[in-house]
Scaffold this active site. Structure first.
Site, mmCIF file in Angstrom:
data_model
loop_
_atom_site.group_PDB
_atom_site.id
_atom_site.type_symbol
_atom_site.label_atom_id
_atom_site.label_comp_id
_atom_site.label_asym_id
_atom_site.label_seq_id
_atom_site.Cartn_x
_atom_site.Cartn_y
_atom_site.Cartn_z
ATOM 1 N N TYR A 155 0.835 -1.204 0.000
ATOM 2 C CA TYR A 155 0.000 0.000 0.000
ATOM 3 C C TYR A 155 0.869 1.252 0.000
ATOM 4 C CZ TYR A 155 -3.172 3.625 1.710
ATOM 5 O OH TYR A 155 -3.879 4.798 1.868
ATOM 6 N N LYS A 159 0.945 4.442 -2.757
ATOM 7 C CA LYS A 159 0.734 5.847 -2.410
ATOM 8 C C LYS A 159 1.921 6.710 -2.822
ATOM 9 C CE LYS A 159 -2.766 5.354 -2.195
ATOM 10 N NZ LYS A 159 -3.954 6.076 -2.705
#
Length: 263
Positions: A155, A159
């Site tokens: 994740y 980002k």
């Protein structure tokens, strides 16, 4: 008044920002991954112009969404808000995990296939500080095979890539009069953030609306990183600014999706 499309706007910050924008007189198009979520979105934001469907874990459905959105163009803003957080690998588009399909492949495909709006916004996260810009095992596919997939780290990588999108597309599209930015909305109490998240969700909404409109501190600002709790642009992780890495990322995504960045 503007025409604005927000991905992942059947709930959470996307929906909250959509409601604010509708109340200000903007024409807002929502997005949901299936018909049930679309129905929920219509009920929650009846002033929205329409809800577009598309499961962003699928490259083909994302391309179909791009086609639907193109018929409504031009937009004043496309806000790439949709995102997945923690969870299992879940192989989706060409074997890439769902978190990469939704957080990275989808905004890239939509950016490249939909007629360019005046403003592009990419939702980043404080987690981007822990992301790696190495493309050696893009999408964690090799590490997954050896049982080394880590959802929080994957994740964080996505980002960081979202932050890089803000810089890369600002640079690529500046001559076309397009403004691109990325934003960390903060750890706030949404379904993703959890009820106990300490951040100020009203400030997140303010940032979303400001960037969608291109008003306030965001007026005329291009290639900037915005963060909940800060007035004006701020600094992201240093790795995100490297132009060669940005270009390598876009090349990698072109190879995966078969879609190139508009010249």
């Amino acid at each position: 008044m503007g025409r604005i499309f927000i991905t992942g706007s059947s709930d959470g910050l996307g929906l909250r920002a959509a409601k604010q924008l509708v109340s200000k007189g903007h024409t807002v198009y929502l997005h949901a991954r299936n018909t049930q979520r679309a129905s929920d979105a219509r009920n929650a934001c009846p002033g929205a112009a329409n809800v577009l469907l598309g499961d962003l874990t699928s490259i083909e459905e994302t391309k179909a969404l791009a086609s639907s959105l193109s018929k409504l163009a031009p937009m004043d803003c496309i806000f790439h808000n949709a995102g997945l957080y923690l969870g299992p690998y879940r192989p989706q588009a060409q074997g890439y995990p769902a978190v990469f399909a939704v957080n990275v492949l989808a905004p890239y495909i939509l950016t490249c296939l939909v007629p360019l709006p005046k403003r592009l916004v990419y939702a980043s996260s404080d987690s981007h500080w822990g992301g790696s810009n190495s493309l050696d095992d893009f999408g964690w596919r090799e590490r997954q095979k050896s049982g080394r997939f880590r959802d929080s780290s994957a994740y964080a990588d996505t980002k960081l890539y979202n932050t890089m999108f803000g810089y890369a597309f600002a640079r690529r599209f500046a001559s076309k009069g397009v403004i691109a930015n990325s934003v960390d909305p903060g750890w706030v109490p949404t379904k993703m953030g959890g009820a106990g998240a300490p951040g100020n969700i009203m400030e997140s909404e303010r940032l979303y609306v400001m960037l969608a409109e291109g008003t306030g501190e965001a007026e005329g600002k291009n290639g900037c990183f915005w963060e909940n709790g800060r007035r004006g642009p701020t600094q992201s992780k240093k790795d995100a600014y490297d132009e060669k890495t940005q270009d390598d990322l876009l090349k990698k995504l072109r190879e995966i999706t078969g879609v190139g960045v508009p010249e």
